[in-house]
Design a protein around this motif. Structure first.
Motif, PDB file in Angstrom:
ATOM      1  N   PHE A  46       0.820  -1.215   0.000  1.00 35.21           N
ATOM      2  CA  PHE A  46       0.000   0.000   0.000  1.00 35.21           C
ATOM      3  C   PHE A  46       0.858   1.272   0.000  1.00 35.21           C
ATOM      4  O   PHE A  46       0.597   2.211  -0.757  1.00 35.21           O
ATOM      5  CB  PHE A  46      -0.962  -0.006   1.200  1.00 35.21           C
ATOM      6  CG  PHE A  46      -1.487   1.353   1.524  1.00 35.21           C
ATOM      7  CD1 PHE A  46      -2.354   1.998   0.650  1.00 35.21           C
ATOM      8  CD2 PHE A  46      -1.104   2.011   2.680  1.00 35.21           C
ATOM      9  CE1 PHE A  46      -2.825   3.270   0.932  1.00 35.21           C
ATOM     10  CE2 PHE A  46      -1.571   3.273   2.975  1.00 35.21           C
ATOM     11  CZ  PHE A  46      -2.426   3.906   2.092  1.00 35.21           C
ATOM     12  N   GLU A  47       1.905   1.286   0.852  1.00 33.86           N
ATOM     13  CA  GLU A  47       2.733   2.504   0.943  1.00 33.86           C
ATOM     14  C   GLU A  47       3.373   2.813  -0.407  1.00 33.86           C
ATOM     15  O   GLU A  47       3.438   3.970  -0.823  1.00 33.86           O
ATOM     16  CB  GLU A  47       3.823   2.336   2.023  1.00 33.86           C
ATOM     17  CG  GLU A  47       3.273   2.192   3.448  1.00 33.86           C
ATOM     18  CD  GLU A  47       2.541   3.441   3.933  1.00 33.86           C
ATOM     19  OE1 GLU A  47       2.801   4.522   3.380  1.00 33.86           O
ATOM     20  OE2 GLU A  47       1.701   3.324   4.846  1.00 33.86           O
ATOM     21  N   LEU A  54       2.241   1.976  -3.374  1.00 37.06           N
ATOM     22  CA  LEU A  54       1.205   2.442  -4.302  1.00 37.06           C
ATOM     23  C   LEU A  54       0.827   3.892  -3.998  1.00 37.06           C
ATOM     24  O   LEU A  54       0.597   4.700  -4.895  1.00 37.06           O
ATOM     25  CB  LEU A  54      -0.030   1.533  -4.209  1.00 37.06           C
ATOM     26  CG  LEU A  54      -1.161   1.845  -5.175  1.00 37.06           C
ATOM     27  CD1 LEU A  54      -0.739   1.587  -6.623  1.00 37.06           C
ATOM     28  CD2 LEU A  54      -2.421   1.034  -4.858  1.00 37.06           C
ATOM     29  N   LYS A  55       0.804   4.200  -2.695  1.00 37.34           N
ATOM     30  CA  LYS A  55       0.452   5.561  -2.293  1.00 37.34           C
ATOM     31  C   LYS A  55       1.498   6.560  -2.795  1.00 37.34           C
ATOM     32  O   LYS A  55       1.158   7.604  -3.354  1.00 37.34           O
ATOM     33  CB  LYS A  55       0.351   5.618  -0.762  1.00 37.34           C
ATOM     34  CG  LYS A  55      -0.234   6.885  -0.256  1.00 37.34           C
ATOM     35  CD  LYS A  55      -0.671   6.753   1.183  1.00 37.34           C
ATOM     36  CE  LYS A  55      -0.883   8.100   1.783  1.00 37.34           C
ATOM     37  NZ  LYS A  55       0.091   8.438   2.820  1.00 37.34           N
ATOM     38  N   ARG A  56       2.770   6.192  -2.604  1.00 39.04           N
ATOM     39  CA  ARG A  56       3.843   7.072  -3.102  1.00 39.04           C
ATOM     40  C   ARG A  56       3.728   7.224  -4.610  1.00 39.04           C
ATOM     41  O   ARG A  56       3.830   8.312  -5.156  1.00 39.04           O
ATOM     42  CB  ARG A  56       5.212   6.508  -2.724  1.00 39.04           C
ATOM     43  CG  ARG A  56       5.667   6.958  -1.333  1.00 39.04           C
ATOM     44  CD  ARG A  56       7.141   6.671  -1.102  1.00 39.04           C
ATOM     45  NE  ARG A  56       7.399   5.229  -1.053  1.00 39.04           N
ATOM     46  CZ  ARG A  56       7.212   4.481   0.028  1.00 39.04           C
ATOM     47  NH1 ARG A  56       6.769   5.013   1.145  1.00 39.04           N
ATOM     48  NH2 ARG A  56       7.466   3.189   0.000  1.00 39.04           N
ATOM     49  N   SER A  58       1.115   7.024  -6.427  1.00 38.27           N
ATOM     50  CA  SER A  58      -0.037   7.846  -6.816  1.00 38.27           C
ATOM     51  C   SER A  58       0.231   9.339  -6.586  1.00 38.27           C
ATOM     52  O   SER A  58      -0.500  10.183  -7.084  1.00 38.27           O
ATOM     53  CB  SER A  58      -1.299   7.393  -6.065  1.00 38.27           C
ATOM     54  OG  SER A  58      -1.136   7.658  -4.701  1.00 38.27           O
ATOM     55  N   GLU A  59       1.315   9.647  -5.838  1.00 38.70           N
ATOM     56  CA  GLU A  59       1.657  11.065  -5.649  1.00 38.70           C
ATOM     57  C   GLU A  59       2.378  11.659  -6.865  1.00 38.70           C
ATOM     58  O   GLU A  59       2.308  12.840  -7.108  1.00 38.70           O
ATOM     59  CB  GLU A  59       2.474  11.249  -4.367  1.00 38.70           C
ATOM     60  CG  GLU A  59       1.560  11.246  -3.142  1.00 38.70           C
ATOM     61  CD  GLU A  59       2.243  10.807  -1.859  1.00 38.70           C
ATOM     62  OE1 GLU A  59       3.482  10.795  -1.797  1.00 38.70           O
ATOM     63  OE2 GLU A  59       1.501  10.449  -0.904  1.00 38.70           O
ATOM     64  N   GLY A  75      -6.564   5.558  -7.113  1.00 44.07           N
ATOM     65  CA  GLY A  75      -6.012   5.926  -5.813  1.00 44.07           C
ATOM     66  C   GLY A  75      -5.452   4.702  -5.108  1.00 44.07           C
ATOM     67  O   GLY A  75      -5.436   3.596  -5.663  1.00 44.07           O
ATOM     68  N   ALA A  76      -5.009   4.904  -3.872  1.00 45.47           N
ATOM     69  CA  ALA A  76      -4.402   3.796  -3.135  1.00 45.47           C
ATOM     70  C   ALA A  76      -5.298   3.343  -1.993  1.00 45.47           C
ATOM     71  O   ALA A  76      -5.164   2.233  -1.479  1.00 45.47           O
ATOM     72  CB  ALA A  76      -3.044   4.218  -2.601  1.00 45.47           C
ATOM     73  N   ASP A  77      -6.247   4.177  -1.608  1.00 46.30           N
ATOM     74  CA  ASP A  77      -6.999   3.911  -0.395  1.00 46.30           C
ATOM     75  C   ASP A  77      -7.849   2.645  -0.454  1.00 46.30           C
ATOM     76  O   ASP A  77      -7.987   1.922   0.534  1.00 46.30           O
ATOM     77  CB  ASP A  77      -7.874   5.122  -0.075  1.00 46.30           C
ATOM     78  CG  ASP A  77      -7.826   5.406   1.403  1.00 46.30           C
ATOM     79  OD1 ASP A  77      -6.728   5.202   1.991  1.00 46.30           O
ATOM     80  OD2 ASP A  77      -8.867   5.773   1.969  1.00 46.30           O
ATOM     81  N   ARG A 115      -5.782  -0.221   0.478  1.00 43.37           N
ATOM     82  CA  ARG A 115      -5.569  -0.289   1.929  1.00 43.37           C
ATOM     83  C   ARG A 115      -6.785  -0.909   2.618  1.00 43.37           C
ATOM     84  O   ARG A 115      -6.661  -1.802   3.455  1.00 43.37           O
ATOM     85  CB  ARG A 115      -5.318   1.126   2.486  1.00 43.37           C
ATOM     86  CG  ARG A 115      -5.134   1.174   4.001  1.00 43.37           C
ATOM     87  CD  ARG A 115      -5.017   2.606   4.517  1.00 43.37           C
ATOM     88  NE  ARG A 115      -6.221   3.410   4.284  1.00 43.37           N
ATOM     89  CZ  ARG A 115      -7.354   3.345   4.985  1.00 43.37           C
ATOM     90  NH1 ARG A 115      -7.460   2.483   5.978  1.00 43.37           N
ATOM     91  NH2 ARG A 115      -8.383   4.113   4.692  1.00 43.37           N
TER      92      ARG A 115
END
Ligand code: AMP
Length: 374
Positions: free
Chosen positions: A82-83, A85-87, A89-90, A97-99, A102
């Motif tokens: 998840f982390e 993917l979140k990075r 998506s930035e 999105g990444a949420d 998660r």
């Protein structure tokens, strides 16, 4: 910000399995290029992609490389870091999105969100250790099912407890972290609805499929599910409610239990195209893969309409040879094989889709073919 992605641009896919392959094949019809990130050299999606990045899913340099060659990025499985993917998506365009990843990676957050959406899940308790489980299990009673919060699929990472005497059987599950214990649901049918939504909130569901499992693996999907019209309507409504609550962009598969009295209980979610939606390639006016591409590319969605009753049967490793031998006998069967070299027992190798106006006859034909008799 919603972008429109046009033919000629590149869709990056994290994961090179069969779902990625079928997304890629649908996208390529419209002239998109495909880049895929997967650790294996000869992945099902890699075989049909324009660009392959061979690296593990949590390799940050590889994710950066994927972003450099892609105009939009999607994923074909939910167990991505998840982390990471979140990075990603930035700095890259990841409209899903990444949420959602998660939330759906963890049964605890997943169930809580389903409840917040106003939809029913089986009664459950959370436990972080076996001692804690013992303390809270009576709230649920027996029989119940203990499931690891992270990482389980196809029945792995779960045990059914029939009475307090069975409690020790759940001990090994806690090696994988927290667990939930949920009430056993005496369902009459398992069904699933694939709901798809674009960034403007346009939402469509595929007709609900009835899922029949063997050894905890999906064996057959029958569409429409053989349930009452009330259940069909409620199932679609529940899926749409969850999609709206989660602000879905892309695809969400919603697995449900149907009870004797037509109540629907949500089992679990998958934030991607789903095995039980494969039937839509031939069965519907738009497949889950085409619709997924439309959703992430900011295109308008199309209402899926079922052409005819449809059955999808999974082809596992042990079914490949008998299926290949039977091809001449069944001209109406659409054969899908995913290009996996090793036909290991129980490995998902492909599927067969059959459109029919005599469901019982078709189910008999499948049974009598001997391919799935094991
Ligand atoms: P899951 O990995 O949660 O999808 O569970 C795999 C299968 O186990 C489901 O498709 C059901 O057949 C069965 N199962 C899971 N949870 C329950 C439950 N609470 N009650 C009855 N059967 C369940």
């Amino acid at each position: 910000m919603i972008k429109t992605i046009y033919p000629g641009q590149t869709i990056g896919i994290i994961g090179g399995g069969q779902l990625g392959r079928m997304i890629a094949l649908a996208a390529k019809e419209a002239g998109f290029k495909i880049a895929v990130l997967d650790p294996s050299m000869d992945s099902p999606c890699g075989q049909v992609a324009d660009i392959q990045i061979i690296a593990s899913f949590d390799d940050e340099t590889a994710l950066e490389e994927l972003s450099e060659v892609s105009d939009v990025i999607t994923y074909e499985f939910e167990n991505i870091d998840f982390e990471g993917l979140k990075r990603l998506s930035e700095y890259a365009y990841v409209p899903q999105g990444a949420d959602l990843v998660r939330i759906t990676q963890n049964r605890i957050t997943e169930k809580a969100e389903i409840r917040k959406a106003g939809v029913i899940v089986a009664n459950y308790v959370v436990a972080t250790s076996h001692v804690e489980l013992k303390a809270v299990i009576e709230e649920i009673g027996f029989p119940c099912i203990v499931k690891t919060a992270f990482g389980g699929y196809d029945g792995k990472g779960q045990v059914k407890l029939n009475s307090i005497e069975d409690l020790p059987e759940a001990t090994p599950l806690f090696e994988h972290g927290a667990c939930i214990a949920e009430a056993f649901v005496p369902f009459t049918k398992e069904i699933s609805v694939i709901v798809q939504r674009n960034g403007s909130g346009e939402t469509y569901c595929l007709p609900a499929g009835e899922n029949i499992h063997k050894h905890h693996i999906l064996h057959e999907t029958i569409v429409p599910a053989r349930v009452t019209d009330v259940v069909l309507t409620q199932a679609t409504k529940a899926a749409e409610q969850i999609a709206d609550h989660l602000n879905l962009v892309g695809t969400l598969a919603v697995e449900m239990f149907v009870l004797e009295d037509d109540t629907i209980v949500i089992n679990e979610l998958a934030p991607r195209p789903h095995n039980s939606g494969h039937y839509s390639i031939e069965g519907c006016t738009i497949s889950q893969f085409h619709q997924h591409v439309r959703a992430i590319c900011g295109w308008p969605l199309r209402k899926p309409v079922l052409h005819q009753q449809t059955v999808m049967v999974n082809v596992l490793g042990e079914h490949v040879v008998p299926l290949s031998n039977a091809i001449p006998k069944y001209p109406n069967w659409s054969i899908h094989l995913y290009g996996k070299e090793e036909a290991k027992t129980k490995r998902k190798m492909g599927h067969v889709t059959i459109l029919t106006d005599d469901l019982n006859e078709t189910l008999k034909q499948i049974e009598h073919s001997g391919i799935w008799s094991e």
